[in-house]
Design an enzyme around this catalytic site. Structure first.
Site, PDB file in Angstrom:
ATOM      1  N   SER A 118       0.775  -0.875   0.172  1.00 31.75           N
ATOM      2  CA  SER A 118       0.365   0.172  -0.564  1.00 31.75           C
ATOM      3  C   SER A 118       0.365   1.325   0.186  1.00 31.75           C
ATOM      4  O   SER A 118       1.643   1.404  -0.777  1.00 31.75           O
ATOM      5  CB  SER A 118      -0.999   0.014   1.192  1.00 31.75           C
ATOM      6  OG  SER A 118      -1.938   0.891   0.926  1.00 31.75           O
ATOM      7  N   ASP A 176     -10.233  -5.510  -4.556  1.00 35.94           N
ATOM      8  CA  ASP A 176      -9.718  -3.918  -3.662  1.00 35.94           C
ATOM      9  C   ASP A 176     -10.779  -2.828  -3.488  1.00 35.94           C
ATOM     10  O   ASP A 176     -10.689  -1.865  -4.965  1.00 35.94           O
ATOM     11  CB  ASP A 176      -8.033  -3.654  -4.310  1.00 35.94           C
ATOM     12  CG  ASP A 176      -7.251  -2.761  -2.844  1.00 35.94           C
ATOM     13  OD1 ASP A 176      -8.051  -2.170  -2.240  1.00 35.94           O
ATOM     14  OD2 ASP A 176      -6.068  -2.929  -3.223  1.00 35.94           O
ATOM     15  N   HIS A 208      -7.743  -5.693  -0.034  1.00 32.95           N
ATOM     16  CA  HIS A 208      -6.904  -5.140  -0.112  1.00 32.95           C
ATOM     17  C   HIS A 208      -5.599  -5.483   1.107  1.00 32.95           C
ATOM     18  O   HIS A 208      -5.676  -5.347   2.192  1.00 32.95           O
ATOM     19  CB  HIS A 208      -7.249  -3.562   0.969  1.00 32.95           C
ATOM     20  CG  HIS A 208      -5.805  -2.466   0.580  1.00 32.95           C
ATOM     21  ND1 HIS A 208      -5.406  -1.792  -0.313  1.00 32.95           N
ATOM     22  CD2 HIS A 208      -5.437  -1.871   1.840  1.00 32.95           C
ATOM     23  CE1 HIS A 208      -4.422  -1.147   0.411  1.00 32.95           C
ATOM     24  NE2 HIS A 208      -4.238  -1.214   0.899  1.00 32.95           N
TER      25      HIS A 208
END
Length: 237
Positions: A118, A176, A208
């Site tokens: 991320s 996601d 995610h």
């Protein structure tokens, strides 16, 4: 200030390093535990040290200015948002200290891979394609760059031609909802257009999150990019 570090040391003599940047609100030890949980063991090698730094506590605008462990601030979590260049430049110093720390121990930049999950993956992309260290590789899991990112400016300016651009490995969950797959794919295609070689790997039925399958792929790729040196092999005989 140098970040707190958690590391899985090489099980024999170290000749390469991997720096794994966690996502926003996380810590290095938590990222290490997540990897360990999915693999059922550590991500470790005889000759490679895997480093999990922890981002500093600082105000984070998407959390209404509350403090969190983040590498940099964002105006919002959106590919169309403006990048916070002041905040980015502050975290570059942290990255520089991490890489220089390995180089001073005798690990050349071309034996270092940076990557992350991320926000950590976004920082890895800045490290590999804007800060211009001549690294062995970059990976980004569930990550994106803002459309006007300084990374693209660097690649367009040609300043990166002094060194070979590191190979890129990107992974992204097809389901996601926090960082849509389209943002990751757009980032990858933009980097490709500017001369970055690599692969983009969509992950089915994945939100995610990290996945065991992507970590196993990553484990093998790291070994391909950072193979044992001849001296490493001699040390085992």
């Amino acid at each position: 200030m140098k970040p707190a570090l958690t590391a899985i040391n090489a099980t024999s003599k170290q000749s390469a390093s991997v720096i794994f940047f966690h996502g926003s609100g996380d810590t290095g030890p938590n990222a290490l535990e997540w990897v360990r949980f999915l693999l059922g063991r550590n991500l470790e090698y005889p000759h490679i040290k895997v480093i999990y730094p922890t981002a500093p506590m600082q105000k984070y605008t998407p959390l209404n200015g509350q403090e969190s462990n983040v590498w940099f601030d964002r105006r919002s979590v959106n590919i169309a948002a403006q990048e916070s260049k002041k905040s980015m430049s502050q975290c570059y110093e942290t990255v520089h200290q991490l890489i220089e720390g390995e180089v001073t121990k005798g690990i050349p930049a071309n034996r270092i891979i940076v990557g992350g999950f991320s926000m950590g993956g976004a920082l890895a992309l800045h490290t590999g394609y804007h800060l211009n260290y001549g690294l062995a590789g970059v990976f980004a899991h569930s990550s994106f760059l803002n459309r006007n990112s300084i990374v693209y400016e660097s690649l367009q300016s040609g300043s990166q031609q002094k060194v070979d651009l590191p190979e890129l490995r990107m992974f992204h969950g097809e389901r996601d909802t926090m960082v849509p797959l389209e943002w990751g794919l757009e980032t990858f295609e933009s980097l490709q257009t500017l001369g970055v070689n690599g692969t983009f790997n969509p992950l089915k039925n994945t939100l995610h999150e990290l996945k065991k399958s992507s970590l196993l792929d990553l484990q093998q790729w790291i070994l391909e990019k950072l193979p044992p040196l001849e001296n490493d092999l001699h040390n085992k005989l």
